[in-house]
Scaffold this motif. Structure first.
Motif, PDB file in Angstrom:
ATOM      1  N   GLU A  26     -31.609  25.968 -10.720  1.00  0.00           N
ATOM      2  CA  GLU A  26     -32.869  25.646 -10.028  1.00  0.00           C
ATOM      3  C   GLU A  26     -33.780  24.983 -11.017  1.00  0.00           C
ATOM      4  O   GLU A  26     -34.807  24.089 -10.526  1.00  0.00           O
ATOM      5  N   ASP A  27     -34.082  25.573 -12.009  1.00  0.00           N
ATOM      6  CA  ASP A  27     -34.877  24.983 -12.919  1.00  0.00           C
ATOM      7  C   ASP A  27     -34.292  23.380 -13.606  1.00  0.00           C
ATOM      8  O   ASP A  27     -35.330  22.573 -13.855  1.00  0.00           O
ATOM      9  N   MET A  28     -33.176  23.458 -13.599  1.00  0.00           N
ATOM     10  CA  MET A  28     -32.594  22.030 -14.182  1.00  0.00           C
ATOM     11  C   MET A  28     -33.065  20.973 -13.011  1.00  0.00           C
ATOM     12  O   MET A  28     -33.363  19.962 -13.169  1.00  0.00           O
ATOM     13  N   ARG A  29     -32.888  21.443 -11.675  1.00  0.00           N
ATOM     14  CA  ARG A  29     -33.134  20.647 -10.504  1.00  0.00           C
ATOM     15  C   ARG A  29     -35.041  20.311 -10.424  1.00  0.00           C
ATOM     16  O   ARG A  29     -35.056  19.137 -10.421  1.00  0.00           O
ATOM     17  N   TYR A  30     -35.591  21.223 -11.059  1.00  0.00           N
ATOM     18  CA  TYR A  30     -36.996  20.886 -11.041  1.00  0.00           C
ATOM     19  C   TYR A  30     -37.228  20.165 -12.186  1.00  0.00           C
ATOM     20  O   TYR A  30     -37.930  19.286 -12.006  1.00  0.00           O
ATOM     21  N   PHE A  31     -36.663  20.130 -13.191  1.00  0.00           N
ATOM     22  CA  PHE A  31     -36.807  19.374 -14.541  1.00  0.00           C
ATOM     23  C   PHE A  31     -36.397  18.024 -14.082  1.00  0.00           C
ATOM     24  O   PHE A  31     -36.943  17.004 -14.381  1.00  0.00           O
ATOM     25  N   ARG A  32     -35.331  17.817 -13.431  1.00  0.00           N
ATOM     26  CA  ARG A  32     -34.927  16.226 -13.037  1.00  0.00           C
ATOM     27  C   ARG A  32     -35.922  15.874 -12.020  1.00  0.00           C
ATOM     28  O   ARG A  32     -36.296  14.684 -12.455  1.00  0.00           O
ATOM     29  N   GLU A  33     -36.337  16.599 -11.276  1.00  0.00           N
ATOM     30  CA  GLU A  33     -37.204  16.008 -10.293  1.00  0.00           C
ATOM     31  C   GLU A  33     -38.608  15.611 -10.800  1.00  0.00           C
ATOM     32  O   GLU A  33     -39.371  14.548 -10.710  1.00  0.00           O
ATOM     33  N   LYS A  34     -39.066  16.357 -11.787  1.00  0.00           N
ATOM     34  CA  LYS A  34     -40.340  16.029 -12.524  1.00  0.00           C
ATOM     35  C   LYS A  34     -40.157  14.896 -13.399  1.00  0.00           C
ATOM     36  O   LYS A  34     -41.340  14.292 -13.777  1.00  0.00           O
ATOM     37  N   THR A  35     -39.090  14.933 -14.109  1.00  0.00           N
ATOM     38  CA  THR A  35     -39.069  13.787 -15.152  1.00  0.00           C
ATOM     39  C   THR A  35     -38.304  12.451 -14.492  1.00  0.00           C
ATOM     40  O   THR A  35     -38.588  11.400 -15.052  1.00  0.00           O
ATOM     41  N   MET A  36     -37.889  12.482 -13.449  1.00  0.00           N
ATOM     42  CA  MET A  36     -37.004  11.313 -13.046  1.00  0.00           C
ATOM     43  C   MET A  36     -37.823  10.084 -12.639  1.00  0.00           C
ATOM     44  O   MET A  36     -39.080   9.989 -12.306  1.00  0.00           O
ATOM     45  N   GLY A  37     -37.623   9.028 -13.349  1.00  0.00           N
ATOM     46  CA  GLY A  37     -38.410   7.759 -13.342  1.00  0.00           C
ATOM     47  C   GLY A  37     -39.501   7.725 -14.576  1.00  0.00           C
ATOM     48  O   GLY A  37     -40.227   6.653 -14.240  1.00  0.00           O
ATOM     49  N   HIS A  38     -39.469   8.836 -15.131  1.00  0.00           N
ATOM     50  CA  HIS A  38     -40.597   8.732 -16.323  1.00  0.00           C
ATOM     51  C   HIS A  38     -40.064   8.498 -17.733  1.00  0.00           C
ATOM     52  O   HIS A  38     -39.010   8.574 -17.923  1.00  0.00           O
ATOM     53  N   LYS A  39     -40.937   8.361 -18.451  1.00  0.00           N
ATOM     54  CA  LYS A  39     -40.438   8.214 -19.734  1.00  0.00           C
ATOM     55  C   LYS A  39     -40.610   9.782 -20.280  1.00  0.00           C
ATOM     56  O   LYS A  39     -41.301  10.456 -20.029  1.00  0.00           O
ATOM     57  N   VAL A  40     -39.504  10.026 -21.220  1.00  0.00           N
ATOM     58  CA  VAL A  40     -39.295  11.332 -21.663  1.00  0.00           C
ATOM     59  C   VAL A  40     -39.169  11.297 -23.283  1.00  0.00           C
ATOM     60  O   VAL A  40     -38.830  10.454 -23.638  1.00  0.00           O
ATOM     61  N   VAL A  41     -39.952  12.483 -23.792  1.00  0.00           N
ATOM     62  CA  VAL A  41     -40.408  12.135 -25.245  1.00  0.00           C
ATOM     63  C   VAL A  41     -39.676  13.422 -25.792  1.00  0.00           C
ATOM     64  O   VAL A  41     -39.929  14.563 -25.420  1.00  0.00           O
ATOM     65  N   MET A  42     -38.689  13.282 -26.922  1.00  0.00           N
ATOM     66  CA  MET A  42     -38.231  14.418 -27.238  1.00  0.00           C
ATOM     67  C   MET A  42     -38.069  14.506 -28.645  1.00  0.00           C
ATOM     68  O   MET A  42     -37.864  13.305 -29.338  1.00  0.00           O
TER      69      MET A  42
END
Ligand SMILES: NC(=O)c1ccc[n+]([C@@H]2O[C@H](COP(=O)([O-])OP(=O)(O)OC[C@H]3O[C@@H](n4cnc5c(N)ncnc54)[C@H](OP(=O)(O)O)[C@@H]3O)[C@@H](O)[C@H]2O)c1
Length: 159
Positions: A26-42
């Motif tokens: 469920e957290d992985m889905r939340y992460f996907r939803e929040k990050t989708m379409g955005h720049k991600v920095v790691m």
């Protein structure tokens, strides 16, 4: 603007042996939803822990060395943070511990999945932060096996 997103234990545990310490679908889905379409920095270590590029997102990797396969490599994280702190778009900082610590002062928002469990074996931690500087809102909660967790959004108070 920057937002940090992480799943953390009771003592802000993040990972061990360059792997996530909590893997909650469920957290992985939340992460996907929040990050989708955005720049991600790691950080480079987090990048290496992934099975591949995160689809639908611009994958920006911070490293002083060489990295292959990323959309962009940032060598000077400080400059990148200063230059992008006031963008309208939300840029998601997705870890790990080192990069969260450097990005925290620039973040206007934290998306923390707070798991109600201690993981003493952890070797990577989310930085300590002063919760008084943020408005804290619980936006969801759930349970997975013996783990219960809350999706918490922290918005930095205007100074
Ligand atoms: N729970 C969660 O939500 C979550 C999320 C992400 C990661 N994690 C976990 O966190 C752990 C990894 O965290 P970590 O702290 O060990 O590593 P990390 O932050 O992912 O990566 C560290 C690397 O980033 C680069 N870097 C950091 N600061 C830099 C700067 N100012 N300028 C240029 N490069 C910089 C360096 O790469 P070079 O050495 O190549 O120069 C450094 O070795 C893993 O266990 C992972 O699974 C957990």
């Amino acid at each position: 603007m920057f937002a940090l997103i992480a799943v953390i234990g009771k003592n802000r545990e993040l990972g061990k042996d360059n792997q996530l310490i909590f893997e909650i679908p469920e957290d992985m889905r939340y992460f996907r939803e929040k990050t989708m379409g955005h720049k991600v920095v790691m950080g480079r270590k987090t990048w290496e822990s992934l099975p591949g590029k995160l689809d639908g997102r611009e994958n920006i990797v911070v490293s002083r060395g060489g990295v292959s396969g990323a959309d962009k490599v940032v060598r000077g994280l400080g400059d990148f943070l200063r230059e992008n702190a006031d963008t309208e778009e939300e840029i998601l900082v997705i870890g790990g511990g080192m990069v969260y610590a450097e990005a925290l002062p620039y973040a206007r928002r934290l998306y923390l999945t707070e798991v109600d469990k201690e993981m003493p074996e952890a070797d990577a931690y989310f930085p300590e932060f002063d919760s008084e500087q943020y408005n804290r809102e619980i936006v969801g909660e759930g349970a997975e096996g013996d783990l219960s967790y809350k999706f918490v959004k922290y918005n930095k108070k205007e100074v």
